[in-house]
Design a protein around this motif. Structure first.
Motif, PDB file in Angstrom:
ATOM      1  N   THR A 198      -0.383  -2.412   0.043  1.00 34.69           N
ATOM      2  CA  THR A 198      -1.807  -2.705   0.007  1.00 34.69           C
ATOM      3  C   THR A 198      -2.108  -4.070   0.601  1.00 34.69           C
ATOM      4  O   THR A 198      -3.078  -4.250   1.343  1.00 34.69           O
ATOM      5  CB  THR A 198      -2.320  -2.640  -1.440  1.00 34.69           C
ATOM      6  N   LEU A 199      -1.286  -5.041   0.274  1.00 35.77           N
ATOM      7  CA  LEU A 199      -1.458  -6.380   0.817  1.00 35.77           C
ATOM      8  C   LEU A 199      -1.302  -6.373   2.335  1.00 35.77           C
ATOM      9  O   LEU A 199      -2.023  -7.077   3.058  1.00 35.77           O
ATOM     10  CB  LEU A 199      -0.442  -7.325   0.177  1.00 35.77           C
ATOM     11  N   LYS A 200      -0.381  -5.563   2.812  1.00 44.46           N
ATOM     12  CA  LYS A 200      -0.188  -5.459   4.259  1.00 44.46           C
ATOM     13  C   LYS A 200      -1.407  -4.825   4.921  1.00 44.46           C
ATOM     14  O   LYS A 200      -1.832  -5.247   6.009  1.00 44.46           O
ATOM     15  CB  LYS A 200       1.069  -4.624   4.550  1.00 44.46           C
ATOM     16  N   CYS A 201      -1.990  -3.821   4.257  1.00 42.66           N
ATOM     17  CA  CYS A 201      -3.201  -3.198   4.790  1.00 42.66           C
ATOM     18  C   CYS A 201      -4.353  -4.193   4.844  1.00 42.66           C
ATOM     19  O   CYS A 201      -5.115  -4.234   5.818  1.00 42.66           O
ATOM     20  CB  CYS A 201      -3.587  -1.991   3.933  1.00 42.66           C
ATOM     21  N   ILE A 202      -4.484  -4.989   3.786  1.00 44.62           N
ATOM     22  CA  ILE A 202      -5.548  -5.991   3.758  1.00 44.62           C
ATOM     23  C   ILE A 202      -5.330  -7.024   4.854  1.00 44.62           C
ATOM     24  O   ILE A 202      -6.277  -7.448   5.532  1.00 44.62           O
ATOM     25  CB  ILE A 202      -5.600  -6.662   2.378  1.00 44.62           C
ATOM     26  N   LYS A 203      -4.088  -7.429   5.042  1.00 39.22           N
ATOM     27  CA  LYS A 203      -3.772  -8.412   6.080  1.00 39.22           C
ATOM     28  C   LYS A 203      -4.131  -7.881   7.465  1.00 39.22           C
ATOM     29  O   LYS A 203      -4.660  -8.606   8.319  1.00 39.22           O
ATOM     30  CB  LYS A 203      -2.284  -8.766   6.004  1.00 39.22           C
ATOM     31  N   ARG A 204      -3.853  -6.604   7.696  1.00 39.85           N
ATOM     32  CA  ARG A 204      -4.169  -6.014   8.992  1.00 39.85           C
ATOM     33  C   ARG A 204      -5.662  -5.793   9.171  1.00 39.85           C
ATOM     34  O   ARG A 204      -6.150  -5.710  10.300  1.00 39.85           O
ATOM     35  CB  ARG A 204      -3.433  -4.679   9.144  1.00 39.85           C
ATOM     36  N   THR A 255     -19.545  -4.255   5.362  1.00 39.43           N
ATOM     37  CA  THR A 255     -19.037  -3.253   4.422  1.00 39.43           C
ATOM     38  C   THR A 255     -18.561  -2.009   5.160  1.00 39.43           C
ATOM     39  O   THR A 255     -17.499  -1.456   4.853  1.00 39.43           O
ATOM     40  CB  THR A 255     -20.138  -2.872   3.419  1.00 39.43           C
ATOM     41  N   ALA A 256     -19.347  -1.559   6.137  1.00 40.86           N
ATOM     42  CA  ALA A 256     -18.972  -0.364   6.892  1.00 40.86           C
ATOM     43  C   ALA A 256     -17.678  -0.580   7.674  1.00 40.86           C
ATOM     44  O   ALA A 256     -16.815   0.312   7.724  1.00 40.86           O
ATOM     45  CB  ALA A 256     -20.108   0.020   7.846  1.00 40.86           C
ATOM     46  N   ILE A 257     -17.532  -1.765   8.274  1.00 42.05           N
ATOM     47  CA  ILE A 257     -16.320  -2.040   9.056  1.00 42.05           C
ATOM     48  C   ILE A 257     -15.101  -2.119   8.136  1.00 42.05           C
ATOM     49  O   ILE A 257     -14.030  -1.581   8.445  1.00 42.05           O
ATOM     50  CB  ILE A 257     -16.491  -3.337   9.859  1.00 42.05           C
ATOM     51  N   ILE A 258     -15.249  -2.783   7.005  1.00 43.14           N
ATOM     52  CA  ILE A 258     -14.140  -2.864   6.054  1.00 43.14           C
ATOM     53  C   ILE A 258     -13.740  -1.475   5.591  1.00 43.14           C
ATOM     54  O   ILE A 258     -12.554  -1.127   5.517  1.00 43.14           O
ATOM     55  CB  ILE A 258     -14.522  -3.754   4.861  1.00 43.14           C
ATOM     56  N   TYR A 259     -14.733  -0.651   5.284  1.00 42.78           N
ATOM     57  CA  TYR A 259     -14.445   0.717   4.841  1.00 42.78           C
ATOM     58  C   TYR A 259     -13.717   1.504   5.921  1.00 42.78           C
ATOM     59  O   TYR A 259     -12.696   2.152   5.660  1.00 42.78           O
ATOM     60  CB  TYR A 259     -15.752   1.412   4.468  1.00 42.78           C
ATOM     61  N   ASN A 260     -14.227   1.422   7.152  1.00 47.36           N
ATOM     62  CA  ASN A 260     -13.637   2.203   8.239  1.00 47.36           C
ATOM     63  C   ASN A 260     -12.235   1.716   8.595  1.00 47.36           C
ATOM     64  O   ASN A 260     -11.307   2.517   8.735  1.00 47.36           O
ATOM     65  CB  ASN A 260     -14.546   2.129   9.466  1.00 47.36           C
ATOM     66  N   GLN A 261     -12.071   0.398   8.701  1.00 46.10           N
ATOM     67  CA  GLN A 261     -10.780  -0.137   9.095  1.00 46.10           C
ATOM     68  C   GLN A 261      -9.732   0.047   7.999  1.00 46.10           C
ATOM     69  O   GLN A 261      -8.604   0.432   8.270  1.00 46.10           O
ATOM     70  CB  GLN A 261     -10.913  -1.616   9.452  1.00 46.10           C
ATOM     71  N   PHE A 262     -10.135  -0.239   6.771  1.00 41.89           N
ATOM     72  CA  PHE A 262      -9.148  -0.121   5.711  1.00 41.89           C
ATOM     73  C   PHE A 262      -8.772   1.331   5.489  1.00 41.89           C
ATOM     74  O   PHE A 262      -7.618   1.638   5.188  1.00 41.89           O
ATOM     75  CB  PHE A 262      -9.678  -0.719   4.412  1.00 41.89           C
ATOM     76  N   ARG A 263      -9.730   2.234   5.634  1.00 40.82           N
ATOM     77  CA  ARG A 263      -9.396   3.642   5.494  1.00 40.82           C
ATOM     78  C   ARG A 263      -8.401   4.049   6.573  1.00 40.82           C
ATOM     79  O   ARG A 263      -7.487   4.830   6.340  1.00 40.82           O
ATOM     80  CB  ARG A 263     -10.662   4.488   5.610  1.00 40.82           C
ATOM     81  N   GLY A 264      -8.569   3.508   7.777  1.00 43.80           N
ATOM     82  CA  GLY A 264      -7.625   3.814   8.834  1.00 43.80           C
ATOM     83  C   GLY A 264      -6.226   3.314   8.529  1.00 43.80           C
ATOM     84  O   GLY A 264      -5.237   4.020   8.738  1.00 43.80           O
ATOM     85  N   TYR A 265      -6.132   2.095   8.000  1.00 42.95           N
ATOM     86  CA  TYR A 265      -4.814   1.567   7.670  1.00 42.95           C
ATOM     87  C   TYR A 265      -4.215   2.253   6.455  1.00 42.95           C
ATOM     88  O   TYR A 265      -3.009   2.425   6.356  1.00 42.95           O
ATOM     89  CB  TYR A 265      -4.913   0.064   7.439  1.00 42.95           C
ATOM     90  N   LEU A 266      -5.094   2.672   5.501  1.00 32.92           N
ATOM     91  CA  LEU A 266      -4.585   3.423   4.365  1.00 32.92           C
ATOM     92  C   LEU A 266      -4.051   4.771   4.824  1.00 32.92           C
ATOM     93  O   LEU A 266      -3.009   5.234   4.354  1.00 32.92           O
ATOM     94  CB  LEU A 266      -5.697   3.613   3.329  1.00 32.92           C
ATOM     95  N   LEU A 267      -4.757   5.394   5.741  1.00 30.96           N
ATOM     96  CA  LEU A 267      -4.280   6.648   6.302  1.00 30.96           C
ATOM     97  C   LEU A 267      -2.950   6.451   7.017  1.00 30.96           C
ATOM     98  O   LEU A 267      -2.039   7.280   6.904  1.00 30.96           O
ATOM     99  CB  LEU A 267      -5.328   7.214   7.266  1.00 30.96           C
TER     100      LEU A 267
END
Length: 694
Positions: A157-163, A259-271
């Motif tokens: 999760t920390l790596k996803c946040i960093k990215r 908020t939209a960018i965080i949602y979209n980007q983090f969802r991509g990295y979570l995926l």
């Protein structure tokens, strides 16, 4: 006699873990049966901050009348801490020995683990040598690292946040440009003039660059709206255009875009993380299948493994009992007649690990009497539950009515006899309802439903309290105190309606899944809170002191302050004088409301640079973390809404059975092909398998 598949047990148990992070030399015993005390040790070392000086062991944190807290003697917390550090050292030594020096040097987390332990021990020695009178404890700041390094999910999760951070940098820069541009315009619009009546906006909000920047930053969070606009707006209504333009562009456009960018980007990295996890799992399962196949000489040339070998291996692996039951008793039973399972069947049995447990309800009892059978149908019907919910609602309405009628009366003037009679009548019905449900479903059937356990427990508790009121209420507790407690439980019992309303059950199920799927986020949030709280204590401990005449005895002093300030609002309990108080203050700032009062107070009592601390915390907690949290709530809820849109109320509970991070992205995740798995296994530097004929 030892099982011939004991070696296979080791490979099957550790293959996925090995392929993820460590080489094949990792000891199965250490990772298969981990030291559960390590998590407890981490909790203890983190909780020491509440006991250490400045101690949080006081009834209140209000600096006006806070009594001196209990301070532990020197060596008390230090003794507990050194034991924890020794446990961490032992854990590091075992891991270092098992993976080897070459792998140890490549692992950044273990190298950091070594540095943190070393710094902590050195700082501990300095504390002891100074008789616990040191001003700063550096080890307090780095303690959260122990929590991070012990969780692979938190690391991911920390790596996803960093990215994710670089992806939102453009919006942050645009937001900063927007803030600076309007700050310059504001200073030009509201300069100091010769007319004192027109200088209110300049005097309060635009006196200089730091004040102007802070005023608009707070307006970006809407915490000081419309206060910041009123002085200028009272002079000329046209000035409202400036403030409205700033809010529309900044608060409603850029912040929501962020908020939209965080949602979209983090969802991509979570995926992406889920995709990597799926690939590793499939790789581990494929390696385990190959090992089991190679140990069976008769079928080594075929693509199948013996069922008995799989059962022997699975019986020795540590896992939840219902997972083992699902794999060994449910899945493998389908192939028991053949005696073997192929590669695809072997992969499918591990899909059970992504699912939660479904409670199987036992069959209802059989009655010979026709009358009893009809009564059983009535009491087990859904309409009977609806009627029970209506009765519970009527009980809550009665309590609400009595509270409204008695709202102007003191506790001594209230006549609680009527409320007692009403409560007793409803409790008798609740008890009757529980008994007839047990009659219709049997004890085991009744207890197989979670809402029945919740309902039955509160019913028994209410009955016990009601009997206690009639027997001994005049002793330790007053009648009002007992009635109040009963009424609280009655209102709490009304939550029984949640499973019977589809949308409400869906929302409640989403909240429960957040507890399970967001543990890594919660852990990182604990780390962030911990670090900022320690920094806050270092920077601002004892900075705000109330006037001498503002004590408990003289609480109504003549101390006058400006409206809306820290002092006038009575925010004295919110301070950085101890760890617990610092946590609460940080939470208050994260909520945004009136956060400028805290920033203004510490600016006046310390320096202008204190604003940097509060702005950093606002950005970290409210902008970044809250948006990430909202993004995952949306993802979880959207997935469940799509799955449950055509389901009945009784099917909502089953949706949780197939809700995990992997299954949430099941349609987007690409399964690795057999060729890709074989290529990775054959090229793995720590894995040497016998392939035979494939």
């Amino acid at each position: 006699m030892a099982s011939p598949y004991l070696g296979d047990l080791e490979i099957l148990a550790r293959t996925e873990f090995v392929l993820v992070q460590y080489p094949f030399q990792v000891s199965v015993i250490y990772y298969l049966y981990p030291c559960r005390g390590l998590g407890l040790t981490i909790a203890v070392v983190l909780l020491l901050a509440f006991v250490e000086r400045p101690s949080s062991l006081s009834v209140t944190s209000d600096s006006r009348y806070r009594s001196p807290p209990w301070e532990p003697p020197c060596g008390f917390t230090e003794s507990i801490e050194i034991v924890c550090l020794l446990i961490f050292t032992l854990d590091l030594a075992i891991k270092s020995y098992l993976i080897g020096w070459d792998e140890f040097k490549k692992n950044k987390w273990l190298m950091s683990y070594t540095m943190v332990i070393s710094i902590s021990i050195i700082d501990w020695v300095l504390s002891i040598s100074m008789v616990c009178d040191e001003k700063l404890r550096v080890r307090r700041l780095i303690r959260p690292f122990f929590l991070l390094q012990n969780s692979s999910l938190m690391k991911k999760t920390l790596k996803c946040i960093k990215r994710t951070l670089p992806e939102i940098a453009s919006v942050i820069l645009l937001l900063a440009l927007h803030l600076c541009l309007f700050t310059m315009i504001g200073m030009l619009l509201f300069p100091k003039t010769e007319d004192p009546l027109k200088n209110q906006e300049w005097k309060v909000y635009f006196r200089n660059l730091p004040t102007s920047l802070t005023s608009l930053l707070v307006l970006l969070t809407t915490a000081n709206n419309p206060d910041v606009m009123i002085p200028a707006y009272s002079q000329n209504r046209g000035y409202a255009i400036f403030f409205i333009s700033f809010s529309v562009m900044g608060t409603y456009c850029m912040m929501n875009l962020l908020t939209a960018i965080i949602y979209n980007q983090f969802r991509g990295y979570l995926l992406m993380s889920v995709q990597t996890s799926i690939n590793r799992r499939r790789l581990g399962i494929r390696a385990a299948f190959q090992v089991l196949r190679s140990h069976d000489a008769e079928n080594a040339a075929g693509e199948r493994v013996p069922i008995d070998a799989v059962l022997q291996v699975m019986s020795r692996i540590q896992m939840q009992s219902y997972y083992r039951e699902a794999i060994t008793s449910v899945r493998t039973r389908q192939y028991q007649t053949e005696g073997f399972m192929n590669r695809e069947q072997f992969k499918q049995i591990f899909d059970e690990l992504d699912k939660d447990r479904i409670n199987e309800h036992p069959p209802a009892p059989q009655y010979n009497s026709v009358v009893l059978q009809k009564l059983q149908v009535i009491f087990s019907h859904s309409y009977f539950t609806v009627f029970g919910n209506a009765v519970a609602l009527a009980h809550v309405v009665c309590i609400c009515t009595v509270l409204v009628l008695n709202s102007d009366k003191s506790t001594g003037e209230r006549d609680n006899l009527y409320m007692e009679i009403i409560n007793m009548c409803f409790i008798i019905y609740y008890l009757s309802e529980m008994c007839v449900k047990i009659f219709a479903l049997s004890w085991k059937g009744y207890l197989s439903y979670r809402n029945n356990i919740f309902d039955g427990f509160l019913t028994i508790l209410l009955l016990v309290l009601q009997i206690t009121i009639y027997v001994i209420y005049h002793g330790v507790f007053s009648l009002w105190e007992m009635v109040r407690f009963v009424n609280v439980l009655v209102v709490f019992r009304f939550l029984r309606i949640i499973p019977d309303i589809k949308l409400m059950a869906l929302v409640a199920s989403t909240l429960l899944d957040l507890v399970k799927n967001l543990r890594a986020f919660a852990g990182i949030l604990v780390v962030v809170y911990y670090i900022f709280a320690v920094f806050g204590i270092w920077l601002f401990e004892g900075a705000i002191k109330p006037p001498p005449d503002m004590s408990m005895e003289n609480i109504t002093s003549n101390f006058s302050t400006e409206c809306g300030t820290y002092e006038q609002l009575g925010y004295w309990p919110n301070n950085f004088d101890d760890f617990a108080a610092a946590i609460i203050l940080l939470y208050d700032v994260m909520i945004i409301n009136n956060w400028q009062a805290f920033m203004d107070a510490y600016t006046r009592y310390t320096t202008e640079w204190s604003k940097v601390y509060f702005v950093c915390w606002w950005f970290t907690s409210s902008v970044m973390w809250v948006n990430l949290f909202v993004a995952l709530i949306l993802e979880n809820f959207t997935y469940k809404w799509d799955r449950s849109h055509s389901c009945s109320v009784t099917d909502v509970e089953r949706i949780r059975y197939e809700t995990s991070v992997q299954l949430m992205f099941k349609e987007q995740v690409k399964e690795p092909t057999e060729e890709e798995l074989l290529c990775q296994l054959q090229q793995h530097r720590h894995l040497h398998l016998h392939w035979g004929h494939t």
